[in-house]
Design a protein around this motif. Structure first.
Motif, PDB file in Angstrom:
ATOM      1  N   ILE A 308      53.044 -69.303 -17.691  1.00  0.00           N
ATOM      2  CA  ILE A 308      53.006 -68.334 -16.596  1.00  0.00           C
ATOM      3  C   ILE A 308      52.327 -68.894 -15.350  1.00  0.00           C
ATOM      4  CG2 ILE A 308      50.765 -67.203 -16.968  1.00  0.00           C
ATOM      5  CD1 ILE A 308      52.234 -64.526 -16.687  1.00  0.00           C
ATOM      6  N   THR A 309      51.684 -70.059 -15.472  1.00  0.00           N
ATOM      7  CA  THR A 309      50.934 -70.613 -14.346  1.00  0.00           C
ATOM      8  C   THR A 309      51.836 -70.858 -13.143  1.00  0.00           C
ATOM      9  OG1 THR A 309      49.355 -71.649 -15.848  1.00  0.00           O
ATOM     10  CG2 THR A 309      49.462 -72.511 -13.610  1.00  0.00           C
ATOM     11  N   PHE A 310      53.036 -71.406 -13.380  1.00  0.00           N
ATOM     12  CA  PHE A 310      53.976 -71.658 -12.277  1.00  0.00           C
ATOM     13  C   PHE A 310      54.235 -70.380 -11.495  1.00  0.00           C
ATOM     14  CE2 PHE A 310      58.409 -71.288 -10.913  1.00  0.00           C
ATOM     15  CZ  PHE A 310      58.488 -72.326  -9.996  1.00  0.00           C
ATOM     16  N   TRP A 311      54.464 -69.275 -12.204  1.00  0.00           N
ATOM     17  CA  TRP A 311      54.795 -68.013 -11.545  1.00  0.00           C
ATOM     18  C   TRP A 311      53.574 -67.401 -10.861  1.00  0.00           C
ATOM     19  CZ3 TRP A 311      59.850 -67.052 -11.330  1.00  0.00           C
ATOM     20  CH2 TRP A 311      60.678 -67.699 -12.261  1.00  0.00           C
ATOM     21  N   LYS A 312      52.402 -67.523 -11.480  1.00  0.00           N
ATOM     22  CA  LYS A 312      51.185 -66.984 -10.878  1.00  0.00           C
ATOM     23  C   LYS A 312      50.832 -67.739  -9.595  1.00  0.00           C
ATOM     24  CE  LYS A 312      49.800 -63.645 -13.632  1.00  0.00           C
ATOM     25  NZ  LYS A 312      49.555 -62.271 -13.154  1.00  0.00           N
ATOM     26  N   LYS A 313      50.942 -69.073  -9.651  1.00  0.00           N
ATOM     27  CA  LYS A 313      50.662 -69.860  -8.454  1.00  0.00           C
ATOM     28  C   LYS A 313      51.673 -69.540  -7.353  1.00  0.00           C
ATOM     29  CE  LYS A 313      47.212 -72.246 -10.146  1.00  0.00           C
ATOM     30  NZ  LYS A 313      45.836 -72.127  -9.601  1.00  0.00           N
ATOM     31  N   ALA A 314      52.914 -69.301  -7.746  1.00  0.00           N
ATOM     32  CA  ALA A 314      53.940 -68.935  -6.767  1.00  0.00           C
ATOM     33  C   ALA A 314      53.631 -67.580  -6.129  1.00  0.00           C
ATOM     34  CB  ALA A 314      55.309 -68.921  -7.427  1.00  0.00           C
ATOM     35  N   GLN A 315      53.165 -66.622  -6.932  1.00  0.00           N
ATOM     36  CA  GLN A 315      52.784 -65.320  -6.383  1.00  0.00           C
ATOM     37  C   GLN A 315      51.650 -65.455  -5.383  1.00  0.00           C
ATOM     38  OE1 GLN A 315      52.035 -62.916  -9.902  1.00  0.00           O
ATOM     39  NE2 GLN A 315      53.986 -61.833  -9.628  1.00  0.00           N
ATOM     40  N   GLU A 316      50.681 -66.299  -5.711  1.00  0.00           N
ATOM     41  CA  GLU A 316      49.577 -66.532  -4.784  1.00  0.00           C
ATOM     42  C   GLU A 316      50.072 -67.139  -3.474  1.00  0.00           C
ATOM     43  OE1 GLU A 316      46.778 -68.989  -6.814  1.00  0.00           O
ATOM     44  OE2 GLU A 316      46.360 -67.514  -8.389  1.00  0.00           O
ATOM     45  N   ALA A 317      51.171 -67.882  -3.562  1.00  0.00           N
ATOM     46  CA  ALA A 317      51.726 -68.533  -2.370  1.00  0.00           C
ATOM     47  C   ALA A 317      52.709 -67.629  -1.615  1.00  0.00           C
ATOM     48  CB  ALA A 317      52.419 -69.830  -2.761  1.00  0.00           C
ATOM     49  N   GLY A 318      52.958 -66.410  -2.096  1.00  0.00           N
ATOM     50  CA  GLY A 318      53.812 -65.467  -1.380  1.00  0.00           C
ATOM     51  C   GLY A 318      55.071 -65.050  -2.090  1.00  0.00           C
ATOM     52  N   TYR A 319      55.327 -65.522  -3.286  1.00  0.00           N
ATOM     53  CA  TYR A 319      56.522 -65.123  -4.036  1.00  0.00           C
ATOM     54  C   TYR A 319      56.425 -63.653  -4.402  1.00  0.00           C
ATOM     55  CZ  TYR A 319      59.679 -64.708  -8.065  1.00  0.00           C
ATOM     56  OH  TYR A 319      60.642 -64.308  -8.957  1.00  0.00           O
ATOM     57  N   GLU A 320      57.497 -62.874  -4.120  1.00  0.00           N
ATOM     58  CA  GLU A 320      57.484 -61.431  -4.349  1.00  0.00           C
ATOM     59  C   GLU A 320      58.471 -60.997  -5.412  1.00  0.00           C
ATOM     60  OE1 GLU A 320      58.197 -59.673  -0.569  1.00  0.00           O
ATOM     61  OE2 GLU A 320      56.199 -60.165   0.233  1.00  0.00           O
ATOM     62  N   GLY A 321      59.124 -61.925  -6.060  1.00  0.00           N
ATOM     63  CA  GLY A 321      60.087 -61.561  -7.082  1.00  0.00           C
ATOM     64  C   GLY A 321      59.430 -61.188  -8.396  1.00  0.00           C
ATOM     65  N   ALA A 322      60.263 -60.904  -9.385  1.00  0.00           N
ATOM     66  CA  ALA A 322      59.772 -60.506 -10.702  1.00  0.00           C
ATOM     67  C   ALA A 322      59.361 -61.733 -11.503  1.00  0.00           C
ATOM     68  CB  ALA A 322      60.852 -59.725 -11.445  1.00  0.00           C
ATOM     69  N   LEU A 323      58.691 -61.470 -12.616  1.00  0.00           N
ATOM     70  CA  LEU A 323      58.314 -62.518 -13.551  1.00  0.00           C
ATOM     71  C   LEU A 323      59.210 -62.425 -14.787  1.00  0.00           C
ATOM     72  CD1 LEU A 323      54.407 -62.393 -13.430  1.00  0.00           C
ATOM     73  CD2 LEU A 323      55.980 -63.672 -11.995  1.00  0.00           C
ATOM     74  N   PRO A 324      59.510 -63.528 -15.443  1.00  0.00           N
ATOM     75  CA  PRO A 324      60.430 -63.504 -16.595  1.00  0.00           C
ATOM     76  C   PRO A 324      59.751 -63.124 -17.910  1.00  0.00           C
ATOM     77  CG  PRO A 324      59.791 -65.751 -16.155  1.00  0.00           C
ATOM     78  CD  PRO A 324      59.113 -64.906 -15.094  1.00  0.00           C
ATOM     79  N   TYR A 325      58.760 -62.255 -17.835  1.00  0.00           N
ATOM     80  CA  TYR A 325      58.023 -61.896 -19.046  1.00  0.00           C
ATOM     81  C   TYR A 325      57.789 -60.390 -19.075  1.00  0.00           C
ATOM     82  CZ  TYR A 325      56.866 -66.858 -18.565  1.00  0.00           C
ATOM     83  OH  TYR A 325      56.936 -68.215 -18.393  1.00  0.00           O
TER      84      TYR A 325
END
Length: 811
Positions: A308-325
């Motif tokens: 999940i680290t890739f997705w969490k770091k992406a959210q911190e960088a501005g990613y607003e999409g869903a997570l695959p979990y």
């Protein structure tokens, strides 16, 4: 018709054949609810609102199986809980209901000390289903940040998790189960309808009296329509968008960022993902430098990075999409991500450790590690981690370190080259470095320490070693042995060290001396505890403490062998709890200090490991509080004086002879300490031998087997074999002599059988040879052969005068 139509609507959903009425019970002198025939009518509701004590209670289960109601009853009849605490707990429940779109209303209870949260179902439901739903609401409420330090026990009790703070509040869930159950209708006595107000962010609210309780209407909780439920969030995860967001925060020209991006992608999508590898190379190609290597992709796997680290770091960088979990999987992976950047290792007994800060190493199975993970999860997510997730995290640390190399993790003392290190175990995890040039604070020691049972040591200051004389009740000669023992613990950590025995008459301050010695170099929890009851307890003491100490000891017979191993050879084994085959083994040696035993009562192999220090009574006694205050004031200077003494003698130790004892390192240090304090060369070694021989002679005189063998050898000529017999024959003969009165020994010291007799003779060989000139060897058929050594003369009068042997039998 009553104006309170919403109360009539509630009454219509209750039992229409009878109701309950609050009334005074003359027998119990208390108010209670009593059965009344007939349904609840509008007249009864008007009387209920106007009345003072005679309020109506409705039956929750009209058919004793189903109900239209769920009520959370937060009442504090004994007034033990503050208003703010009750309100906060009610708020947490309402917050959960609000988030779940479940309609409810809140009323003040009739007694005025609590609240009732009502939920009205459109269709009657089974009481057990309703209650299970209520329990889940309470559990979710206790998991929220507004309720972080409490939990719901599943039976209606909520309490604080903080140690020593057990403020109890019963939350009554209605329905409770089968049978008739009663809840007072709203607006009784001091009760009133509450108006709930939420803040803009929807997280906090306050309530007040409803301005129009007559025209109030409540919403019923409707049944969910049959069929497939609509998804709450129909968004799909977007790996490309997540990658683009993360790429804005990492610099591909930086080797660390370049490598880090690959680790994140591999953890999230797998090392075989062509998409992930392609995006990585496309991102870094324009910034190609010498560190680019196509084989690096295979080398970037890091099993400790959570997917999940890739997705969490992406959210911190501005990613607003869903997570695959899903939410549960997302929570578990987020918990696992707490290990990223944490150094994991294992110690000599395969216990996994984690470095959670500079010089802060914690066993991952400890409560302290769990609490740290709870705190970090809350700081990262704003909510409380589940216990099962923390358990999985702890298990993961064991898996990650199972194949790692063993690293030495020290307790208090450590050696590296020609330097020695002392762990202060304070809040900064400070370390003191000692060498021949002096001592100093060390911010980057080459060794690892763990806290164990250690308590903080003060930062040392320059001081005088003579101050020890005033607080230990020892003379200068005995102080040399105390100092030699303490320096051996520091200078030779994990090596052989004798057992320090603090001896002296009653009132000589043995317990105070033991406590002071421990406080000076290894303060710990339970330093003045009694002896362990089993080898398992000794194992725990040795694993968690750099020094093992026991106070007020009268017998160590059962642990004699274990103490010998811990002092010289090392090695303890025990079965791990809750397993059949797993074994915890520790190969270690520990300095041991004991106060209050009589060395004449122990085996020779234990005596050979003891160095006795004699204490004397002080000229005047000092109150305990004043003595402890004085010791506390002197601790920094005394510690500094001990370290300065160690620094002065460090270069001299290797040049000293090891001496006659098995504790050569102790003898070497003792010689150096004695010379530094003005004693002549060789004094320490000679004095050490004299003290040992004195204890050995005392033990021999008190040993029943030694007395018996010596009597056999009385008046025998030098170099002559005077007896050969089996252990059984010797045991029977010894018992005969005791019965006849020719041998007078304590009954408790007599071997109970022939096997014990054989063991006692074997263990007494050294003292028989040294003290009495008798050699013992083994013959055929496991017999014992006794000879008088060359040049020895065994005199019968010596033993008669000692009272062990009588010239004539007693009558």
């Amino acid at each position: 018709m009553s104006d309170y139509k919403w109360l009539l609507e509630i009454a219509a959903l209750m039992d229409q054949t009878k109701h309950k009425r609050r009334d005074f019970n003359r027998k119990t002198s208390k108010f209670g609810y009593f059965d009344r025939k007939g349904p609840i009518t509008s007249e009864l509701i008007d009387e209920h609102i106007r009345g003072d004590e005679n309020c109506i209670g409705g039956l929750m289960l009209p058919d004793k199986e189903k109900t239209h109601f769920l009520v959370f009853d937060f009442d504090d009849h004994e007034k033990k809980t503050s208003e703010s605490i009750i309100a906060g707990r009610v708020a947490a429940v309402c917050d959960v209901l609000q988030d779940s779109n479940i309609p409810y209303f809140v009323v003040r209870s009739g007694g005025g000390h609590g609240y009732h949260v009502w939920i009205v179902f459109e269709t009657a439901k089974r009481s057990d289903t309703v209650r299970s739903f209520g329990q889940k609401v309470l559990q979710r409420a206790t998991d929220r940040s507004v309720w972080p330090n409490e939990k719901y026990d599943g039976r209606g009790a909520i309490w604080s998790l903080k140690s020593g703070d057990r403020e109890l509040l019963k939350v009554e869930l209605l329905p409770k189960g089968s049978g008739e159950q009663t809840v007072a209708l709203p607006l009784a006595r001091k009760g009133y309808l509450c108006k709930v107000n939420f803040s803009e962010d929807g997280s906090c609210f306050v309530w007040e009296k409803h301005p129009d309780p007559i025209s109030f209407t409540f919403e019923k909780c409707k049944d969910k329509p049959p069929g497939r439920k609509k998804a709450v969030d129909t968004r799909r995860e977007n790996p490309d968008a997540a990658f683009e967001a993360l790429a804005t925060k990492l610099d591909p020209s930086s080797y660390d960022d370049w490598f880090r991006m690959a680790m994140y992608l591999i953890a999230a999508f797998g090392i075989e993902s062509e998409w992930a590898e392609k995006r990585w190379w496309e991102w870094s190609e324009p910034h190609s430098t010498d560190h680019r290597d196509r084989n690096k992709w295979q080398q970037c796997r890091n099993t400790k990075i959570s997917p999940i680290t890739f997705w969490k770091k992406a959210q911190e960088a501005g990613y607003e999409g869903a997570l695959p979990y899903k939410s549960t999987e997302q929570r578990r992976l987020t918990t696992l991500a707490l290990l990223e950047g944490v150094r994991l290792l294992r110690d000599e007994i395969n216990e996994p450790y984690a470095e959670l800060g500079p010089r802060r190493f914690l066993p991952t199975r400890s409560q302290e590690f769990r609490e740290e993970m709870w705190r970090r999860f809350y700081e990262a997510e704003g909510t409380i981690a589940q216990t099962t997730d923390i358990d999985a995290l702890v298990a993961a640390t064991g898996a990650f370190t199972s194949k790692a190399d063993i690293e030495p993790i020290h307790l208090r003392f450590a050696a590296c080259g020609d330097k020695r290190y002392l762990f202060l175990a304070d809040t900064d995890y400070g370390v003191i470095e000692v060498d021949s040039d002096g001592w100093r604070a060390c911010d980057d020691p080459p060794v690892i320490f763990r806290v164990g049972d250690s308590l903080p040591l003060p930062m040392p200051l320059e001081g005088a070693i003579e101050d020890l004389l005033g607080i230990l009740n020892v003379d200068r000669e005995n102080m040399i042995f105390v100092l030699a023992w303490m320096l051996t613990a520091i200078y030779f950590p994990g090596k052989q060290c004798p057992i320090l025995l603090l001896d002296g008459p009653a009132g000589s301050g043995k317990s105070s001396a033991l406590s002071t010695i421990i406080k000076l170099i290894d303060p710990k929890i339970g330093a003045e505890a009694g002896p362990p009851k089993s080898e398992d307890d000794l194992f725990v003491s040795a694993y968690n403490g750099a020094i093992v100490s026991f106070d007020n000891v009268s017998s160590l017979a059962k642990l004699s062998d274990a103490l010998c191993r811990l002092s010289t050879r090392g090695g303890l084994r025990k079965r791990m709890l809750y397993t059949n085959f797993d074994v915890a083994a520790m190969d270690a040696r520990r300095p041991i200090v004991i106060a209050g035993i009589d060395p004449t009562m122990y085996e020779q192999d234990l005596l050979e490991r003891i160095v006795r220090v004699d204490l004397h009574k002080p000229e005047e006694y000092v109150e305990d509080s004043k003595f402890e205050q004085r010791v506390e004031q002197l601790r920094p200077k005394l510690l500094g004086a001990i370290l300065s003494l160690l620094s002065r003698v460090m270069d001299q130790v290797p040049n000293q002879p090891s001496g006659w004892s098995r504790f050569g390192s102790f003898t070497q240090l003792g010689e150096c300490v004695a010379r530094d304090l003005g004693f002549a060369p060789g004094w320490f070694s000679n004095e050490y031998r004299r003290r040992f021989e004195e204890m050995s002679a005392e033990s021999a005189d008190a040993d029943s087997v030694v007395s018996y063998v010596s009597k056999m050898a009385a008046n025998q000529r030098s170099g002559v074999q005077f007896r050969e017999a089996t252990a059984s024959e010797l045991w029977e003969e010894m018992r005969d002599q005791i019965r006849s009165g020719h041998l007078v020994v304590p009954d408790s010291d007599v071997p109970p059988n022939a096997r014990a007799m054989s063991t006692r003779i074997s263990r007494a060989q050294s003292v028989l040879s040294r003290e009495h000139g008798i050699s013992v060897s083994r013959g055929t058929k496991r017999s014992f052969i006794f000879r008088c050594q060359e040049g020895s003369v065994i005199e019968l009068e010596k033993y008669i005068s000692n009272g062990n042997i009588r010239s004539e039998p007693t009558r």
